[in-house]
Design a protein around this motif. Sequence first.
Motif, PDB file in Angstrom:
ATOM      1  N   UNK A 106     -64.971  21.085  12.983  1.00  0.00           N
ATOM      2  CA  UNK A 106     -63.627  20.538  13.161  1.00  0.00           C
ATOM      3  C   UNK A 106     -62.517  21.482  12.732  1.00  0.00           C
ATOM      4  N   UNK A 107     -62.833  22.563  12.010  1.00  0.00           N
ATOM      5  CA  UNK A 107     -61.821  23.481  11.497  1.00  0.00           C
ATOM      6  C   UNK A 107     -62.244  24.062  10.166  1.00  0.00           C
ATOM      7  N   UNK A 108     -61.550  23.676   9.101  1.00  0.00           N
ATOM      8  CA  UNK A 108     -61.852  24.168   7.753  1.00  0.00           C
ATOM      9  C   UNK A 108     -61.919  22.973   6.806  1.00  0.00           C
ATOM     10  N   UNK A 109     -62.988  22.955   6.005  1.00  0.00           N
ATOM     11  CA  UNK A 109     -63.107  21.934   4.959  1.00  0.00           C
ATOM     12  C   UNK A 109     -62.685  22.583   3.649  1.00  0.00           C
ATOM     13  N   UNK A 110     -61.788  21.899   2.935  1.00  0.00           N
ATOM     14  CA  UNK A 110     -61.362  22.333   1.604  1.00  0.00           C
ATOM     15  C   UNK A 110     -61.896  21.317   0.604  1.00  0.00           C
ATOM     16  N   UNK A 134     -57.449  13.982 -12.910  1.00  0.00           N
ATOM     17  CA  UNK A 134     -58.490  14.695 -12.169  1.00  0.00           C
ATOM     18  C   UNK A 134     -58.451  14.372 -10.680  1.00  0.00           C
ATOM     19  N   UNK A 135     -58.901  15.339  -9.902  1.00  0.00           N
ATOM     20  CA  UNK A 135     -59.040  15.167  -8.449  1.00  0.00           C
ATOM     21  C   UNK A 135     -60.364  15.801  -8.030  1.00  0.00           C
ATOM     22  N   UNK A 136     -61.077  15.127  -7.136  1.00  0.00           N
ATOM     23  CA  UNK A 136     -62.312  15.633  -6.538  1.00  0.00           C
ATOM     24  C   UNK A 136     -62.327  15.099  -5.115  1.00  0.00           C
ATOM     25  N   UNK A 137     -61.930  15.933  -4.158  1.00  0.00           N
ATOM     26  CA  UNK A 137     -61.725  15.446  -2.800  1.00  0.00           C
ATOM     27  C   UNK A 137     -62.027  16.539  -1.782  1.00  0.00           C
ATOM     28  N   UNK A 138     -62.367  16.127  -0.580  1.00  0.00           N
ATOM     29  CA  UNK A 138     -62.529  17.038   0.548  1.00  0.00           C
ATOM     30  C   UNK A 138     -61.408  16.774   1.543  1.00  0.00           C
ATOM     31  N   UNK A 139     -60.793  17.838   2.014  1.00  0.00           N
ATOM     32  CA  UNK A 139     -59.779  17.758   3.067  1.00  0.00           C
ATOM     33  C   UNK A 139     -60.331  18.512   4.272  1.00  0.00           C
ATOM     34  N   UNK A 140     -60.218  17.943   5.454  1.00  0.00           N
ATOM     35  CA  UNK A 140     -60.617  18.635   6.671  1.00  0.00           C
ATOM     36  C   UNK A 140     -59.347  18.972   7.439  1.00  0.00           C
ATOM     37  N   UNK A 141     -59.148  20.271   7.698  1.00  0.00           N
ATOM     38  CA  UNK A 141     -57.934  20.757   8.354  1.00  0.00           C
ATOM     39  C   UNK A 141     -58.310  21.317   9.713  1.00  0.00           C
ATOM     40  N   UNK A 142     -57.861  20.651  10.763  1.00  0.00           N
ATOM     41  CA  UNK A 142     -58.211  21.054  12.128  1.00  0.00           C
ATOM     42  C   UNK A 142     -57.300  22.147  12.674  1.00  0.00           C
ATOM     43  N   UNK A 143     -56.138  22.345  12.074  1.00  0.00           N
ATOM     44  CA  UNK A 143     -55.142  23.281  12.608  1.00  0.00           C
ATOM     45  C   UNK A 143     -55.355  24.726  12.177  1.00  0.00           C
TER      46      UNK A 143
END
Length: 183
Positions: A60-64, A128-137
Amino acid sequence: MRKYVKWGCLCVVACMLSACGAKEVSVQPAAAADSALIKTTIINAKGKTIGTAELSAIAEGVKIHLEAAKLSPGMHGIHLHENGICEAPDFVSSGMHFNPTHKQHGFENPQGFHEGDLPNIQVDAKGKINVDLVVKAVTLEQGKTNSLISAKGVSLIIHEKADDYITDPAGNSGARMACGVIK
């Protein structure tokens, strides 16, 4: 109970994104780590390490994948910025948002959005933060206009306030409070 709160926050963000038509990024609960292509250290305004971000190419792009602590609780804007430089305390060295197509800011902006625009993140009550972001652009493929990989690099910035998804150039998201270099 804790699991439901975490999912509830993610659902709120996902609903906000789908309501505003943001189809180029998504927030997902943190999953098992994929093979990361890039790992960066996240520092705060005092130059102290507070977390990491791992970026990997996916279909889909890049997973952060972002893990950080010692942040102020609540909703925060997060963006990719045009320079791979993180000079504390204000991180102005990171420049403006990553925007190779010269659009305006925000998922709700009819003339937007920047490739560096990301969905707001929810920092828990313990900071705290623990998350995945998917960036399609964006891509990690070298030589592409929207690639995060270049000699200049880019930076990942966490802001003090939530992004309003429309105000150009930065969504009224406030000061830059954390930064990580991506090269």
